[in-house]
Scaffold this motif. Structure first.
Motif, PDB file in Angstrom:
ATOM      1  N   GLN A 195       0.832  -1.206   0.000  1.00 43.67           N
ATOM      2  CA  GLN A 195       0.000   0.000   0.000  1.00 43.67           C
ATOM      3  C   GLN A 195       0.869   1.260   0.000  1.00 43.67           C
ATOM      4  O   GLN A 195       0.573   2.220  -0.714  1.00 43.67           O
ATOM      5  CB  GLN A 195      -0.924  -0.014   1.207  1.00 43.67           C
ATOM      6  CG  GLN A 195      -2.196   0.746   1.004  1.00 43.67           C
ATOM      7  CD  GLN A 195      -3.229   0.414   2.070  1.00 43.67           C
ATOM      8  OE1 GLN A 195      -2.890   0.077   3.207  1.00 43.67           O
ATOM      9  NE2 GLN A 195      -4.490   0.492   1.707  1.00 43.67           N
ATOM     10  N   ASP A 196       1.959   1.252   0.761  1.00 44.13           N
ATOM     11  CA  ASP A 196       2.871   2.390   0.783  1.00 44.13           C
ATOM     12  C   ASP A 196       3.515   2.610  -0.585  1.00 44.13           C
ATOM     13  O   ASP A 196       3.586   3.745  -1.071  1.00 44.13           O
ATOM     14  CB  ASP A 196       3.947   2.178   1.848  1.00 44.13           C
ATOM     15  CG  ASP A 196       4.913   3.343   1.939  1.00 44.13           C
ATOM     16  OD1 ASP A 196       4.443   4.484   2.178  1.00 44.13           O
ATOM     17  OD2 ASP A 196       6.121   3.124   1.767  1.00 44.13           O
ATOM     18  N   VAL A 216      -5.225  12.627 -18.491  1.00 49.96           N
ATOM     19  CA  VAL A 216      -5.920  11.973 -17.387  1.00 49.96           C
ATOM     20  C   VAL A 216      -4.875  11.185 -16.598  1.00 49.96           C
ATOM     21  O   VAL A 216      -4.182  10.332 -17.165  1.00 49.96           O
ATOM     22  CB  VAL A 216      -7.026  11.013 -17.890  1.00 49.96           C
ATOM     23  CG1 VAL A 216      -7.639  10.226 -16.740  1.00 49.96           C
ATOM     24  CG2 VAL A 216      -8.084  11.786 -18.641  1.00 49.96           C
ATOM     25  N   ALA A 217      -4.755  11.453 -15.289  1.00 44.80           N
ATOM     26  CA  ALA A 217      -3.822  10.714 -14.444  1.00 44.80           C
ATOM     27  C   ALA A 217      -4.267   9.255 -14.388  1.00 44.80           C
ATOM     28  O   ALA A 217      -5.403   8.952 -14.032  1.00 44.80           O
ATOM     29  CB  ALA A 217      -3.769  11.316 -13.049  1.00 44.80           C
ATOM     30  N   LEU A 218      -3.356   8.329 -14.756  1.00 47.29           N
ATOM     31  CA  LEU A 218      -3.719   6.921 -14.834  1.00 47.29           C
ATOM     32  C   LEU A 218      -3.823   6.254 -13.471  1.00 47.29           C
ATOM     33  O   LEU A 218      -4.644   5.363 -13.274  1.00 47.29           O
ATOM     34  CB  LEU A 218      -2.704   6.168 -15.691  1.00 47.29           C
ATOM     35  CG  LEU A 218      -2.659   6.560 -17.163  1.00 47.29           C
ATOM     36  CD1 LEU A 218      -1.593   5.769 -17.896  1.00 47.29           C
ATOM     37  CD2 LEU A 218      -4.013   6.368 -17.824  1.00 47.29           C
ATOM     38  N   TYR A 219      -2.973   6.635 -12.541  1.00 51.54           N
ATOM     39  CA  TYR A 219      -2.924   5.993 -11.229  1.00 51.54           C
ATOM     40  C   TYR A 219      -3.206   7.029 -10.155  1.00 51.54           C
ATOM     41  O   TYR A 219      -2.335   7.457  -9.420  1.00 51.54           O
ATOM     42  CB  TYR A 219      -1.569   5.311 -11.024  1.00 51.54           C
ATOM     43  CG  TYR A 219      -1.185   4.437 -12.209  1.00 51.54           C
ATOM     44  CD1 TYR A 219      -1.957   3.339 -12.556  1.00 51.54           C
ATOM     45  CD2 TYR A 219      -0.078   4.737 -12.987  1.00 51.54           C
ATOM     46  CE1 TYR A 219      -1.640   2.555 -13.649  1.00 51.54           C
ATOM     47  CE2 TYR A 219       0.256   3.946 -14.079  1.00 51.54           C
ATOM     48  CZ  TYR A 219      -0.528   2.858 -14.404  1.00 51.54           C
ATOM     49  OH  TYR A 219      -0.203   2.081 -15.489  1.00 51.54           O
ATOM     50  N   GLU A 220      -4.462   7.431 -10.036  1.00 47.68           N
ATOM     51  CA  GLU A 220      -4.878   8.516  -9.153  1.00 47.68           C
ATOM     52  C   GLU A 220      -5.008   8.048  -7.703  1.00 47.68           C
ATOM     53  O   GLU A 220      -4.514   8.689  -6.793  1.00 47.68           O
ATOM     54  CB  GLU A 220      -6.206   9.090  -9.653  1.00 47.68           C
ATOM     55  CG  GLU A 220      -6.731  10.245  -8.844  1.00 47.68           C
ATOM     56  CD  GLU A 220      -5.946  11.534  -9.016  1.00 47.68           C
ATOM     57  OE1 GLU A 220      -6.155  12.438  -8.209  1.00 47.68           O
ATOM     58  OE2 GLU A 220      -5.128  11.633  -9.950  1.00 47.68           O
ATOM     59  N   ILE A 264       3.469   5.652  -5.972  1.00 47.53           N
ATOM     60  CA  ILE A 264       3.212   5.698  -7.421  1.00 47.53           C
ATOM     61  C   ILE A 264       2.105   6.702  -7.714  1.00 47.53           C
ATOM     62  O   ILE A 264       2.224   7.551  -8.608  1.00 47.53           O
ATOM     63  CB  ILE A 264       2.847   4.299  -7.965  1.00 47.53           C
ATOM     64  CG1 ILE A 264       4.057   3.368  -7.886  1.00 47.53           C
ATOM     65  CG2 ILE A 264       2.313   4.390  -9.395  1.00 47.53           C
ATOM     66  CD1 ILE A 264       3.732   1.901  -8.141  1.00 47.53           C
ATOM     67  N   ALA A 265       1.003   6.605  -6.967  1.00 51.81           N
ATOM     68  CA  ALA A 265      -0.122   7.520  -7.176  1.00 51.81           C
ATOM     69  C   ALA A 265       0.286   8.962  -6.890  1.00 51.81           C
ATOM     70  O   ALA A 265      -0.076   9.876  -7.636  1.00 51.81           O
ATOM     71  CB  ALA A 265      -1.303   7.111  -6.299  1.00 51.81           C
ATOM     72  N   GLY A 266       1.045   9.167  -5.834  1.00 52.96           N
ATOM     73  CA  GLY A 266       1.456  10.509  -5.442  1.00 52.96           C
ATOM     74  C   GLY A 266       2.409  11.170  -6.414  1.00 52.96           C
ATOM     75  O   GLY A 266       2.451  12.398  -6.520  1.00 52.96           O
TER      76      GLY A 266
END
Length: 77
Positions: free
Chosen positions: A35-36, A52-56, A41-43
């Motif tokens: 999760q961290d 469009v952000a793929l990994y929001e 990755i999302a951050g």
């Protein structure tokens, strides 16, 4: 022959699921570690397509194991 992959599922800005698949992942990863890593990755907001952000946002992570049994393989000869 069996193969294991780790699938990291995210939601993009439009709420659609996007997946990163990792071949031959480290065994026994726990929820906190995965999760961290996914949050990082999302951050980073480093991946986008058509603005469009793929990994929001982080959604889920799962190990998958597939089994295949060769009948024949011309490339192996």
């Amino acid at each position: 022959m069996s193969k294991k992959v780790l699938k990291l599922n995210f939601k993009n800005e439009k709420g659609k699921t996007k997946t990163i698949t990792i071949a031959n992942p480290k065994e026994g990863l726990d929820k906190a570690v995965v999760q961290d890593s996914m949050s990082k990755i999302a951050g980073a907001k480093a991946f986008s397509k058509e603005e469009v952000a793929l990994y929001e946002t982080v959604d889920s992570a799962k190990y998958y194991t597939t089994q295949s049994d060769d009948i024949f393989d011309n490339d192996a000869e």
